[in-house]
Design a protein around this motif. Structure first.
Motif, short mmCIF file in Angstrom:
data_model
loop_
_atom_site.label_atom_id
_atom_site.label_comp_id
_atom_site.label_asym_id
_atom_site.label_seq_id
_atom_site.Cartn_x
_atom_site.Cartn_y
_atom_site.Cartn_z
N GLY A 3 -40.08 17.77 20.95
CA GLY A 3 -39.43 16.57 20.43
C GLY A 3 -39.31 15.49 21.48
N LEU A 4 -38.88 15.90 22.66
CA LEU A 4 -38.75 14.94 23.76
C LEU A 4 -40.11 14.33 24.08
CD1 LEU A 4 -36.77 13.76 25.75
CD2 LEU A 4 -37.26 15.65 27.29
N GLY A 36 -38.80 12.82 16.86
CA GLY A 36 -38.58 13.43 18.18
C GLY A 36 -37.12 13.76 18.38
N VAL A 66 -35.47 17.47 18.96
CA VAL A 66 -34.66 17.77 20.14
C VAL A 66 -33.33 18.38 19.73
CG1 VAL A 66 -33.31 16.73 22.01
CG2 VAL A 66 -35.69 16.06 21.69
N LEU A 103 -33.68 7.70 24.23
CA LEU A 103 -34.62 8.58 24.93
C LEU A 103 -33.90 9.29 26.06
CD1 LEU A 103 -37.59 9.41 25.02
CD2 LEU A 103 -37.98 7.61 26.67
N ILE A 110 -31.58 12.00 24.53
CA ILE A 110 -32.19 13.26 24.07
C ILE A 110 -32.68 14.07 25.25
CG2 ILE A 110 -32.73 12.51 21.72
CD1 ILE A 110 -35.58 12.06 22.54
N THR A 111 -33.04 13.38 26.33
CA THR A 111 -33.38 14.13 27.54
C THR A 111 -32.18 14.93 28.02
OG1 THR A 111 -34.71 12.21 28.11
CG2 THR A 111 -34.49 13.90 29.78
N VAL A 171 -29.77 15.95 26.15
CA VAL A 171 -29.53 17.05 25.21
C VAL A 171 -30.43 18.24 25.55
CG1 VAL A 171 -29.77 17.75 22.80
CG2 VAL A 171 -28.74 15.56 23.35
N VAL A 172 -31.71 17.95 25.82
CA VAL A 172 -32.63 19.05 26.15
C VAL A 172 -32.16 19.77 27.41
CG1 VAL A 172 -34.95 19.60 26.92
CG2 VAL A 172 -34.62 18.01 25.04
#
Lengths: 139, 795
Positions: free
Chosen positions: A73-74, A117, A121, B752, B755-756, B758-759
């Protein structure tokens, strides 16, 4: 928790929730919804499925490791931003395409890809946490 | 005269040593110690480049070259070439050439010689960048780079604890001073709006007119005094003698420690001449001179003796610079030149003796003259210059500085002259001890069989000591080409200097010189007794800044470990309570201090179902408080969350409400799962007082946040952003849902980033859970081993 009714219903319920989450994801640009909410719904679907039928069956059902899904997703989220480079525009400038399919015009865009995406995530990250936490109960 | 622009060659000259640093290890691998020859070409070429400036600079010209570095901040990589920087650049590159050669001989066969060359070259580049720096910020970068590279050089022998300590000490002291200097520079830039040294020097009163003179003065002094080892920061320099001798010879006599003196000299037109300047500098400089020489006499180690006289010489230079008086400054420039030549030579001599005879202790040396005739000759020439005897440049320097101090300065003249005389007399004692003791007298058995070193070792001392004689013999030209232009830089106006080798008439300086020499000879004959006296006095005093440094470091370490033990005690509870406590304070205190709590708004008319939802939320909260088991509490909290989500829904935020529902559901599920994993007891067994304290913190946070929200909503609503998004979300981003459009389009890069996060958060949580689920057998075993080892140690 694992009553027979719950165990029987859970797969269908989860499938419905995932379907609903995709619906929420796709309508997000114009109506309440979007990748983040959709992702949360799908993650709860996975969590419920896991509680009902065990983590192993969830892992079988989603094929990939949830963290892999999050990473993918990222990746496509970032990729969606790069598309604008080919037009010489700044990073993440949105691009739109209008595709005619069976006489219906379907708008496609990089924000949509980006939203997908985000969705992946959230599903991946939250789902993997939930599954990892559930796992102990299974064994 | 405004400086002329020149091409970039000079910029490359500053960067050339860094290039040499990159290739040095490879050259050393191929040619072994003979790599010194090709490597020495680099500083030699730089030296040649700067000799090209001598002629025009002595005509009163100056030059700048510049390249944009971070132009939006006004930071350029720029150089400013005038008398002062030319003199320093010539010293650095000229002496540097011989140091490189010397290092080739001295560290011959050392497995890390290539690395050593690299450090040395990096240091050379940093030093060049410093003395030529025009832009204050890039100048500061080079300033700190000299600290960092000297850290590497002093700690080169990193397996020895003493080396590491000395390196750390030098870095802490000079690096800390550097921060003061940076603050001073920033003040200068803020107060004057100028960032280039050449521009500042163009209007000398620019800083004195700002009203920020005193802080700027003190901060610059902080940088200069630590770098140039002024009392009470003198202690790091002798310790830095732990470095290999080529380093000592280069850094700590000829260049690095002079950086502080350079900074003071450079600032003299801008900051000098004020009562503060002419009081503080002479006092500290004079103190340093006396402390340095006295401590030098006490030493028996050649390098340490030289190191302490370096401290003393720096003190003398600072003292003279502090007078802001033309003749005294002329003396300072001359002494600077003389000192660089004789100290560089003597350090290399000391290193050669150590290298060939195996010891540096003068009580264990003697009669080396026949074994090492060339080194002996060089040592004699350099020592004569150091002692200030004719016909050497040291003598001329002494004459001029006496001329400057005696009778010219009304109030300070007397004390400064006396200090200078005593200091110089003691300097003569050291010079004699260094040059005579190891070479003359009966031959003493040394750890190694002494013989003359190779050409790599004696080239430097010979050339530098002969230069000390040569420059004196052509005194007139020396004054015209080197001293005059430098003095002009110091005075901020063109000055010409006329030097004579021999005194033209009998005057005060000559008499003072004779007194100095006489006093020095008397003291030299009594050197052993002198040494004993100083040693016993120092024993009585006991405590010194060097010891103070150790106590400072130990104190800092124990303080930090104590703070860590309290704040980072490994208990989640402590962390959470602290976090919430400070959050509460942060939201409550400002309102309390400024007494600006918002007024309570009037209760609006709620409809019955709105009351209903509110009731559900409150009931949920009460349920949390009275819940018997943790699971009930978590679920009750979920009820409260759902009620809030309903409120969002009713007041037109469906997206938010939707998200809130999902988050509440998931957090109930995850919290319940976490609880089962943590093996907590089903209910909470804290004593009432603890529960109340936590409750108080929670209430404070809640109250503070509510008040903050109230205060915010009472502000007039600024609708510029929402107007923008309402207007453009349809036309630009083709979407009706503004929230989503902002998330994925207008502010997509933010998302962006999120979500980085979050990962990454997911990965971290996963890792934490994994560690818990699979207890590692080997880890457990090694833990037990460690425990056993600890017990054994305790026994």
């Amino acid at each position: 928790m694992r009553t027979i009714i719950f165990r029987t219903i859970a797969p269908y319920l989860s499938a419905l929730m995932v379907l609903f989450s995709i619906f929420v994801l796709l309508r997000g640009h114009n109506d309440p919804g979007g990748g983040f909410i959709g992702g949360l719904i799908a993650a709860s679907a996975l969590a419920i499925f896991g509680v009902a039928c065990g983590v192993a069956s969830v892992r079988r059902a989603i094929v990939f490791h949830p963290m892999g899904i999050a990473g993918f997703g990222l990746f496509i989220g970032a990729l969606a931003g790069i598309v604008s480079f080919f037009k010489g525009q700044p990073f993440m400038t949105s691009q739109w395409w209008y595709v005619k399919l069976f006489g219906v015009e379907i708008p496609l865009s990089t924000p949509l890809i980006f939203d997908i995406g985000v969705y992946l995530v959230v599903v991946g990250a939250i789902g993997s946490i939930a599954l990892a936490l559930e796992e102990r109960e299974a064994d | 005269m405004t400086p002329a622009m020149i091409d970039d060659t000079t910029l490359y000259a500053v960067l050339a040593p860094f290039a040499a640093a990159a290739v040095a290890p490879f050259l050393t691998r191929w040619f072994k110690h003979n790599a010194a020859w090709p490597l020495a070409i680099v500083p030699a070429l730089i030296f040649l480049h700067f000799t090209g400036f001598v002629e025009p600079v002595s005509q009163g010209e100056s030059f700048v070259a510049s390249k944009a570095w971070a132009p939006s901040y006004g930071v350029n990589f720029s150089v400013y070439v005038d008398g002062l920087s030319t003199l320093f650049a010539l010293l650095i590159s000229g002496i540097g050439t011989f140091i490189i050669l010397y290092a080739g001989g001295y560290l011959k066969g050392h497995p890390q010689q290539g690395r050593f060359f690299s450090f040395l070259f990096m240091f050379m580049g940093a030093m060049l960048g410093l003395v030529l720096g025009n832009n204050l910020i890039s100048l500061f970068i080079f300033w700190e780079l000299t600290s960092v590279t000297s850290f590497l050089l002093i700690g080169f022998d990193h397996l020895r604890a003493a080396s590491r300590r000395a390196a750390l000490q030098a870095l802490v002291v000079t690096g800390g001073g550097g921060l003061a200097l940076l603050a001073g520079f920033i003040l200068i830039i803020a107060a004057t709006g100028e960032i280039e040294m050449s521009v500042l020097l163009g209007s000398p009163d620019i800083i004195k007119d700002t009203g920020l003179y005193l802080p700027i003065f003190l901060l610059v002094l902080g940088g200069a005094f630590t770098k140039s080892a002024q009392f009470p920061f003198h202690f790091w320099l002798p310790n830095a003698m732990e470095a290999p001798t080529p380093v000592s010879a280069y850094l700590h006599s000829a260049t690095m420690v002079k950086a502080g003196v350079y900074m003071l000299m450079r600032m003299q037109p801008l900051l000098g001449g004020t009562p503060e300047w002419t009081t503080v500098l002479p006092i500290f400089g004079g103190l340093t001179l006396l402390v340095g020489t006295i401590l030098a006499v006490r030493q028996t180690d050649l390098k340490l003796m030289l190191a302490y006289t370096t401290v003393a010489s720096l003190g003398l230079l600072v003292m003279l610079t502090g007078t802001s008086h033309e003749k005294a400054l002329e003396g300072a420039v001359l002494y600077l030149l003389a000192h660089s030549l004789f100290k560089g030579a003597l350090f290399m001599v000391a290193g050669t003796i150590d290298h060939e005879a195996g010891t540096r202790d003068i009580t264990k040396l003697g009669g080396l003259r026949s074994a090492m005739p060339i080194t002996f000759a060089a040592a004699c020439l350099a020592a004569l210059s150091m002692a200030g005897l004719p016909p050497f440049i040291g003598f001329i320097a002494k004459e001029v500085l006496y001329y400057g101090t005696s009778g010219w300065l009304e109030f300070w003249g007397g004390p400064i002259t006396v200090t200078a005389v005593v200091g110089n007399a003691l300097m003569l004692v050291i010079a004699a001890a260094v040059a005579i003791k190891p070479f003359l007298g009966p031959k003493v058995g040394t750890p190694k069989h002494a013989h003359e070193g190779p050409v790599l070792l004696f080239a430097g001392p010979v050339v530098l000591s002969v230069l000390g004689l040569g420059l004196a013999l052509i005194a007139h030209t020396t004054g015209e080409l080197f001293v005059g232009p430098t003095l002009s830089s110091l005075m901020g106006e063109p000055k010409s200097v006329e030097l004579h080798l021999w005194p033209t008439k009998i005057n005060a300086p000559l008499i003072l010189s004779l007194v100095t020499i006489g006093l020095g000879i008397v003291l030299f004959t009594q050197i052993d007794r002198l040494r004993a006296i100083i040693a016993s006095v120092l024993e009585v005093i006991g405590w010194g800044p060097d010891k103070g440094f150790d106590q400072f470091v130990a104190g800092t370490v124990s303080l930090s470990s104590r703070v860590t033990r309290v704040l980072q005690n490994g208990k989640m509870q402590t962390y959470m309570v602290l976090i919430f406590l400070f959050t509460g304070l942060a939201v409550l205190l400002p309102g309390y201090l400024t007494n600006s709590f918002p007024a309570m708004p009037k209760m609006p008319e709620y409809r019955f179902y709105e009351w209903g939802i509110l009731l559900i939320a409150v009931l949920g909260l009460i349920a949390v408080l009275v819940a018997k088991t943790r699971l009930t509490a978590i679920v009750s909290l979920g009820i409260q969350g759902f009620a809030v989500a309903l409120i969002f829904m009713m007041f037109g935020a469906p997206d938010l409400s939707f998200t809130q529902f999902m988050v509440e559901t998931l957090s109930v599920v995850i919290l319940a799962l976490v609880m089962t994993r943590l093996n907590l007891s089903p209910s909470d067994h804290r004593p009432l007082s603890a529960a109340l304290a936590t409750g108080l913190v929670a209430a404070a946070v809640g109250l503070g946040l509510s008040l903050t929200l109230l205060a915010i909503t009472q502000q007039p609503f600024d609708s510029r952003l929402s107007d923008f998004f309402t207007e453009f979300s349809r036309s630009i981003a083709h979407g009706r849902n503004i929230v989503n459009v902002i998330l994925v389009d207008f502010r997509g890069i933010d998302t962006l980033g999120e979500i980085t996060v979050v990962v990454l958060a997911g990965l971290c949580v996963l890792a934490l859970i994994r560690v818990r689920t699979k207890p590692d057998k080997t880890a457990e075993a090694s833990e037990q081993d460690a425990l056993k080892a600890q017990q054994a140690e305790a026994r």
